[in-house]
Design an enzyme around this catalytic site. Sequence first.
Site, PDB file in Angstrom:
ATOM      1  N   GLY A  33       7.743  -6.524  -6.920  1.00  0.00           N
ATOM      2  CA  GLY A  33       6.515  -7.062  -7.501  1.00  0.00           C
ATOM      3  C   GLY A  33       5.763  -6.024  -8.295  1.00  0.00           C
ATOM      4  O   GLY A  33       6.263  -4.929  -8.553  1.00  0.00           O
ATOM      5  N   ASN A  34       4.560  -6.373  -8.708  1.00  0.00           N
ATOM      6  CA  ASN A  34       3.700  -5.431  -9.426  1.00  0.00           C
ATOM      7  C   ASN A  34       2.269  -5.624  -8.945  1.00  0.00           C
ATOM      8  O   ASN A  34       1.987  -6.517  -8.149  1.00  0.00           O
ATOM      9  CB  ASN A  34       3.837  -5.620 -10.939  1.00  0.00           C
ATOM     10  CG  ASN A  34       3.392  -6.992 -11.400  1.00  0.00           C
ATOM     11  OD1 ASN A  34       2.212  -7.330 -11.319  1.00  0.00           O
ATOM     12  ND2 ASN A  34       4.338  -7.803 -11.833  1.00  0.00           N
TER      13      ASN A  34
END
Length: 224
Positions: A33-34
């Site tokens: 993810g980010n």
Amino acid sequence: PARRVTPGDLDGKRIVISAGGTREPLDPVRYLGNRSSGKQGVALAEAAAARGAVVVLVAANLEVPAPEHVELRLVSSAADLERAMNVAAGDADVIIMAAAVADYRPAEVRADKIKKDDTGDTLVLTLVRNPDILAGLAAAKKPGQVVIGFAAETETDPDRLLGLGREKAARKGCDYLVLNRVGWTEGFASERNAVRVLDSRGDIVIEASGSKMSVAERILDLLR
Ligand code: CTP
Ligand code: CA
């Protein structure tokens, strides 16, 4: 209600906004993810709805509540987001890609949890490039449609940052690119933002800083 009925300067405009950050599954329990919180995209959706727009919010893993008076479409991975955007783009007047899209996804999604004992002391992942959703939407743009992208850069020098933004604006083919700096402490979770908006020629049309809501209002002024 999907829409507030108070008239405003964006009355009846159909605006599709992506917000948040995609998650690329690795196995049934893990993802890449980010750090995008979704705040700037949510602020755009909320402000646009308050100004009378008909808003579809394509939301990827928001860390903030979605606003009222918008039609919410929940997605998770870049592939989900691409499908949802392509569907919603059909009858949109304006498309805003505020979401942070994973540039790569695991080449293989494992059916079972990856086990340490089967893997050893190091684990090498093979990632493959995701399609550029914004570039695709810009290339498929219908007459009169306005496409707005974002650019997240860690470059600290303002001139070099602008150069990167100009290159990105040219590469994406969108009508406007919202350029902002991100870093360990900037951007994502912050309540504030500072942006420069470039047009398709790379000229600065807006400089705005302040709350993400005030920045959203300035960006939406482009659409009046
Ligand atoms: N974007 C997209 N699809 C991708 C990657 C990015 O639609 N696969 C969109 C983002 O939503 C944003 C814009 O493209 O509106 C710019 O994203 P950014 O990550 O800043 O640029 P990239 O083109 O991915 O280049 P890089 O990450 O290498 O700087
Ligand atoms: Ca990227």
